[in-house]
Design a protein around this motif. Structure first.
Motif, PDB file in Angstrom:
ATOM      1  N   UNK A  29      35.463  41.388  33.440  1.00 22.51           N
ATOM      2  CA  UNK A  29      35.909  42.443  34.358  1.00 22.51           C
ATOM      3  C   UNK A  29      37.002  41.887  35.258  1.00 22.51           C
ATOM      4  N   UNK A  30      37.689  42.769  35.926  1.00 22.89           N
ATOM      5  CA  UNK A  30      38.601  42.399  37.001  1.00 22.89           C
ATOM      6  C   UNK A  30      38.039  42.967  38.302  1.00 22.89           C
ATOM      7  N   UNK A  31      38.331  42.366  39.441  1.00 24.62           N
ATOM      8  CA  UNK A  31      37.804  42.898  40.700  1.00 24.62           C
ATOM      9  C   UNK A  31      38.099  44.379  40.906  1.00 24.62           C
ATOM     10  N   UNK A  32      39.302  44.804  40.549  1.00 25.10           N
ATOM     11  CA  UNK A  32      39.657  46.212  40.801  1.00 25.10           C
ATOM     12  C   UNK A  32      38.932  47.162  39.851  1.00 25.10           C
ATOM     13  N   UNK A  33      38.669  46.736  38.617  1.00 24.07           N
ATOM     14  CA  UNK A  33      37.947  47.622  37.701  1.00 24.07           C
ATOM     15  C   UNK A  33      36.459  47.647  38.046  1.00 24.07           C
ATOM     16  N   UNK A  51      32.321  37.437  33.264  1.00 22.27           N
ATOM     17  CA  UNK A  51      33.554  36.711  33.547  1.00 22.27           C
ATOM     18  C   UNK A  51      34.407  37.580  34.475  1.00 22.27           C
ATOM     19  N   UNK A  52      35.016  36.964  35.483  1.00 19.70           N
ATOM     20  CA  UNK A  52      35.860  37.697  36.423  1.00 19.70           C
ATOM     21  C   UNK A  52      37.291  37.209  36.240  1.00 19.70           C
ATOM     22  N   UNK A  53      38.123  38.059  35.637  1.00 14.43           N
ATOM     23  CA  UNK A  53      39.500  37.681  35.320  1.00 14.43           C
ATOM     24  C   UNK A  53      40.333  37.560  36.591  1.00 14.43           C
ATOM     25  N   UNK A  54      41.047  36.444  36.695  1.00 12.70           N
ATOM     26  CA  UNK A  54      41.917  36.233  37.851  1.00 12.70           C
ATOM     27  C   UNK A  54      43.353  36.504  37.418  1.00 12.70           C
ATOM     28  N   UNK A  67      32.685  38.125  42.840  1.00 13.97           N
ATOM     29  CA  UNK A  67      31.656  37.184  42.384  1.00 13.97           C
ATOM     30  C   UNK A  67      30.379  37.335  43.196  1.00 13.97           C
ATOM     31  N   UNK A  68      30.521  37.538  44.514  1.00 16.08           N
ATOM     32  CA  UNK A  68      29.356  37.710  45.380  1.00 16.08           C
ATOM     33  C   UNK A  68      28.607  38.992  45.018  1.00 16.08           C
ATOM     34  N   UNK A  69      29.340  40.055  44.733  1.00 16.65           N
ATOM     35  CA  UNK A  69      28.729  41.322  44.357  1.00 16.65           C
ATOM     36  C   UNK A  69      28.018  41.196  43.003  1.00 16.65           C
ATOM     37  N   UNK A  70      28.668  40.546  42.045  1.00 20.04           N
ATOM     38  CA  UNK A  70      28.068  40.342  40.720  1.00 20.04           C
ATOM     39  C   UNK A  70      26.757  39.577  40.843  1.00 20.04           C
ATOM     40  N   UNK A  79      33.885  33.184  37.229  1.00 18.95           N
ATOM     41  CA  UNK A  79      35.295  33.487  37.509  1.00 18.95           C
ATOM     42  C   UNK A  79      36.245  32.626  36.694  1.00 18.95           C
ATOM     43  N   UNK A  80      37.399  33.212  36.357  1.00 18.62           N
ATOM     44  CA  UNK A  80      38.474  32.445  35.739  1.00 18.62           C
ATOM     45  C   UNK A  80      39.083  31.516  36.792  1.00 18.62           C
TER      46      UNK A  80
END
Length: 310
Positions: A29-33, A51-54, A67-70, A79-80
């Motif tokens: 995912x990305x933070x905005x999505x 995975x959190x795409x940077x 990441x904290x929310x996940x 995270x990437x």
């Protein structure tokens, strides 16, 4: 059984193998999505590695908050950490400090990053790993990129030889670090390059687990756009052939064929390096997770949690 035998078999015989491969899938995912979804627990099984795409330009504050929310919603954030987006060792140290301290992160995908030119002192995942900062900050799992169809940036300067050299370096590093390591691939649309690559790595003595990347259901036009953008190689022909059939352009493309072939191969190859599947939700998080959950028979709203793949 030959490679072509795995690719030609079809029907219900591969359904159980497919469920086994997708069980424990990971998701990107990305933070905005992710922020557009009120509660990830409604669509993603508990314990899933996310995975959190940077993407270049994303503030580190947004990455840490995601990441904290996940973590808070019961998932495992990964995270990437993109080398070419990091200007100094101090910045890397600060990022890892925040991830570990503010979001309880202990896993990371360490990559070069999409930029052609480094913003600072790091130009590769290997340069990041050599700092020793991941071990110092208590990261217990590190994933790195694998390229079954080659790497567009590396291909310009040496092709498969340099790609293989990089994996051997990462194999050697895995034996020096306390963290568990694995390879995760870019999304593919054909099983043949993945299987051939896995066989080549295994024959050369590499024993890092492989997480095969596939695109979740999406419009064909969307997949073609991302495939060209990301430099997908031989398996792009799968999409190009489908594009010639106008009747199939209106239906979302699902990764069932490639996953079933890989699943059959995995089930018939006890010593394979293939450990599981990683989903790129190019058509949306909801579509990707609905597809995967349907294959494994899980409803996140009622089903139990499950372990993630190594």
């Amino acid at each position: 059984m030959t490679l072509m035998s795995f690719l030609r078999r079809s029907g219900t015989e591969g359904r159980g193998d497919l469920a086994a491969l997708l069980s424990g899938y990971s998701l990107e995912v990305m933070p905005r999505t992710a922020s557009r979804i009120a509660d990830l627990r409604e669509m993603i099984p508990a314990g899933t590695r996310i995975y959190i795409a940077h993407v270049e330009g994303t503030p580190i504050d947004d990455m840490v908050a995601c990441a904290r929310r996940v973590r808070a919603e019961g998932f495992t954030p990964m995270p990437h950490i993109p080398a070419r987006h990091i200007d100094t060792r101090a910045t890397l140290d600060a990022w890892l400090t925040r991830y570990a301290g503010e979001a309880g992160v202990s896993e990371a995908l360490v990559i070069a990053g999409g930029s052609k030119r480094p913003q600072g002192v790091f130009d590769s995942s290997m340069a990041l790993l050599e700092t020793g900062l991941f071990d110092r900050h208590g990261f217990t799992r590190l994933h790195v990129a694998g390229h079954p169809e080659g790497n567009r940036d590396i291909d310009l300067h040496g092709g498969n030889a340099l790609v293989d050299d990089a994996i051997r370096w990462k194999q050697d590093f895995a034996e020096r670090t306390d963290a568990a390591m694995a390879l995760v691939t870019q999304f593919v649309f054909d099983a043949a390059p993945v299987i051939a690559w896995e066989q080549r790595l295994r024959a050369s003595g590499v024993h890092l687990p492989i997480h095969v990347g596939v695109a979740g259901p999406a419009k064909l036009q969307t997949l073609l756009k991302f495939a060209v953008m990301c430099g997908i190689g031989p398996s792009l022909s799968v999409l190009q052939k489908r594009a010639k059939d106008i009747t199939r352009l209106v239906r979302p493309f699902e990764p069932t064929d490639v996953l079933e072939a890989i699943a059959r191969y995995k089930a018939a190859t006890p010593d394979t390096l293939i450990a599981g599947a990683h989903l790129f939700p190019l058509g949306g998080i909801e579509q990707a997770t609905e597809y995967a959950n349907r294959q494994i028979g899980v409803d996140p709203r009622t089903g139990p949690g499950r372990a993630v793949n190594a």
